[in-house]
Design an enzyme around this catalytic site. Structure first.
Site, PDB file in Angstrom:
ATOM      1  N   LYS A  89       2.959 -15.641   1.339  1.00  0.00           N
ATOM      2  CA  LYS A  89       3.161 -16.299   0.046  1.00  0.00           C
ATOM      3  C   LYS A  89       4.653 -16.615  -0.048  1.00  0.00           C
ATOM      4  CE  LYS A  89       1.764 -17.616  -4.089  1.00  0.00           C
ATOM      5  NZ  LYS A  89       0.942 -18.815  -4.280  1.00  0.00           N
ATOM      6  N   TYR A  95       0.825  -1.215   0.000  1.00  0.00           N
ATOM      7  CA  TYR A  95       0.000   0.000   0.000  1.00  0.00           C
ATOM      8  C   TYR A  95       0.861   1.267   0.000  1.00  0.00           C
ATOM      9  CZ  TYR A  95      -4.625  -2.029   0.833  1.00  0.00           C
ATOM     10  OH  TYR A  95      -5.813  -2.682   0.703  1.00  0.00           O
ATOM     11  N   ASP A 149      -3.057 -18.480  -0.712  1.00  0.00           N
ATOM     12  CA  ASP A 149      -4.037 -19.110  -1.620  1.00  0.00           C
ATOM     13  C   ASP A 149      -4.750 -20.260  -0.914  1.00  0.00           C
ATOM     14  OD1 ASP A 149      -1.504 -20.260  -1.641  1.00  0.00           O
ATOM     15  OD2 ASP A 149      -1.474 -20.677  -3.795  1.00  0.00           O
ATOM     16  N   ASP A 200     -12.716  -9.385   3.438  1.00  0.00           N
ATOM     17  CA  ASP A 200     -13.936  -9.321   2.614  1.00  0.00           C
ATOM     18  C   ASP A 200     -14.446 -10.729   2.330  1.00  0.00           C
ATOM     19  OD1 ASP A 200     -13.709  -6.497   2.423  1.00  0.00           O
ATOM     20  OD2 ASP A 200     -14.341  -6.507   0.323  1.00  0.00           O
ATOM     21  N   ASP A 249      -6.745  -7.290   3.745  1.00  0.00           N
ATOM     22  CA  ASP A 249      -7.835  -6.582   3.075  1.00  0.00           C
ATOM     23  C   ASP A 249      -8.694  -7.572   2.298  1.00  0.00           C
ATOM     24  OD1 ASP A 249      -9.297  -4.342   2.040  1.00  0.00           O
ATOM     25  OD2 ASP A 249      -8.179  -4.575   0.171  1.00  0.00           O
TER      26      ASP A 249
HETATM   27  C1  IPM Z   1     -10.616  -1.222   3.582  1.00  0.00           C
HETATM   28  C2  IPM Z   1     -10.580  -0.548   2.241  1.00  0.00           C
HETATM   29  C3  IPM Z   1      -9.375   0.347   2.136  1.00  0.00           C
HETATM   30  C4  IPM Z   1      -8.148  -0.550   2.191  1.00  0.00           C
HETATM   31  C5  IPM Z   1      -9.310   1.263   0.904  1.00  0.00           C
HETATM   32  C6  IPM Z   1     -10.537   2.108   0.755  1.00  0.00           C
HETATM   33  C7  IPM Z   1      -8.094   2.149   0.963  1.00  0.00           C
HETATM   34  O1  IPM Z   1     -10.652  -1.496   1.211  1.00  0.00           O
HETATM   35  O2  IPM Z   1     -10.563  -0.530   4.598  1.00  0.00           O
HETATM   36  O3  IPM Z   1     -10.730  -2.450   3.628  1.00  0.00           O
HETATM   37  O4  IPM Z   1      -7.770  -1.171   1.189  1.00  0.00           O
HETATM   38  O5  IPM Z   1      -7.551  -0.620   3.272  1.00  0.00           O
HETATM   39 MN    MN Z   2     -11.125  -3.507   1.915  1.00  0.00          MN
END
Ligand code: IPM
Ligand code: MN
Ligand code: NAD
Length: 375
Positions: free
Chosen positions: A187, A141, A219, A247, A243
């Site tokens: 990884k 990042y 993975d 999700d 990240d």
């Molecule tokens: C999160 C988001 C952020 C990240 C973005 C919006 C910068 O996806 O907080 O999960 O990747 O950290």
């Molecule tokens: Mn995110």
């Protein structure tokens, strides 16, 4: 007690879910006799439009002058390849750096009421209770060099020993309060940065002989999260892997709208739902506010040392879900009509009141309306 909180509603569904979070906070203040001063300030696309900056100086100044920061979401537009477009996500990344919060804590617990909602079989998701401990200030990042030059695009995954060590310590310390198991994700079969990550995480694990430790390739982890999620307690990850995996893990609960997070390690914590601005549903009053409301619970616990109040919020959420209420993202096929964002907030406030009436609470005090700051 008294406390000050900076609310950063942001873009898209951010203001919608944060409005409900504020109502819950106000109700809680009334029940337990706490006074929270709420200050609102701009961030994200809205701030770019109104102030020309995704993290305006006024917002920066306030963020380091309160007891806690609660963020909705930022970003309706993604930055274009030439970097010329708006950069709302940059405001959030800058805020994380400003506050120095290196550890992003993302709990994923499946409430019994949502077991049937998951696309996975109930026997796979019942009892899932894991937490992603994501490094938040380093990795690809922020690594330099990055850019697009002469037809070549590049980013740099970079981690120092100190960065890996401090997030590993955060994960192991958290595991001591839970089921005492850390799985570090990397990884290491391909990347130098991951080989180093694995080596340092293993070194730190030797200071925690009471914690079961292993490393897993990312993975495989992505697959195991769906195949056998109950095996996990604490997942220790880099910025990018955490990240993505968080999700994915949201699917176990039934919706990304359910997940809260806390970013800690600096003096002032940043609390935010895991989801983004959700432009596909923004402005329709259908967003799930529970991730934001559970972020308030994390804030009460971690920023204000109010675990009983945090549990009251979680209990209210579970009660409403147990009563069968669902926002559209959580609806089961054939279930009852979904409730709106606002109705879900009201129901959780009403459930909190029942908690108060059953004798946990004090009486006086409430948050006043928010003080709004522009740029
Ligand atoms: C999160 C988001 C952020 C990240 C973005 C919006 C910068 O996806 O907080 O999960 O990747 O950290
Ligand atoms: Mn995110
Ligand atoms: P997103 O998280 O905004 O949405 C992904 C999907 O989940 C969408 O279908 C959305 O409708 C759904 N969803 C998300 N939150 C929900 C909720 N509370 N209730 C119901 N459904 C919900 O991810 P995206 O669409 O990839 O990104 C949109 C924008 O948000 C981008 O600009 C991205 O950079 C930004 N973003 C910001 C944050 C943050 O501020 N912390 C986090 C992730 C993405």
């Amino acid at each position: 007690m008294e406390g000050s909180i900076l609310f950063l509603p942001g873009d898209g569904i951010g203001p919608e879910v944060l409005f409900e979070a504020r109502r819950v906070l106000e109700a809680l203040g009334g029940i337990f006799g706490h006074r929270f001063e709420v200050i609102e300030a701009p961030i994200g696309d809205g701030a770019i439009k109104s102030c020309g900056d995704s993290l305006p100086p006024e917002t920066r100044a306030l963020a380091v002058d309160v007891d806690a920061v609660l963020l909705g979401a930022v970003g309706l537009d993604v930055r274009s390849a030439d970097g010329g477009d708006v950069d709302a996500a940059g405001g959030l990344l800058d805020l994380r750096q400003l506050l120095g919060n290196h550890a992003n804590i993302r709990p994923v617990a499946v409430p019994e009421a949502l077991v049937a909602r998951s696309p996975l079989r109930p026997d796979r998701v019942r009892g899932v209770d894991l937490v992603v401990v994501r490094e938040l200030l380093g990795g690809i990042y922020f690594g330099q060099p990055r850019g697009i030059e002469d037809g070549v695009a590049f980013d740099t995954e970079i981690y120092t020993e100190e960065e890996i060590r401090r997030i590993s310590v955060s994960a192991f310390e958290l595991a001591r309060t839970r089921r005492r198991k850390v799985t570090s994700i990397d990884k290491a079969n391909v990347l130098e940065s991951s080989i180093f990550w694995r080596r340092i995480a293993e070194e730190v694990s030797r200071d925690y002989p009471d914690i079961a430790f292993s490393s897993m390739l990312v993975d495989n982890c992505a697959m195991q999260l769906i195949h056998n999620p109950r095996q996990f307690d604490v997942l220790l990850t880099s910025n990018m892997f955490g990240d993505i995996l968080s999700d994915e893990a949201a699917v176990l609960v039934g919706s990304l709208g359910m997940l809260p997070s806390a970013s800690v390690g600096g003096d002032i914590g940043l609390y935010e739902p895991v989801h983004g601005a959700a432009p596909d549903i923004a402005g329709r009053g259908i967003a799930n506010p529970i991730g934001a409301i559970l972020s308030v619970a994390m804030m009460l616990e971690l920023a204000f040392a109010l675990p009983e109040e945090a549990d009251a919020v979680r209990a209210a959420v579970n009660r409403v879900l147990g009563d069968g209420y669902r926002t559209a993202d959580l609806r089961d096929d054939g279930g009852r009509t979904p409730v709106s964002t606002a109705r879900m907030g009201e129901l959780i406030v009403a459930a909190l009141d029942k908690v108060g009436a059953s004798g946990w609470a004090g009486t006086a005090g409430a948050a006043g309306g928010p003080r709004r700051r522009a740029c």
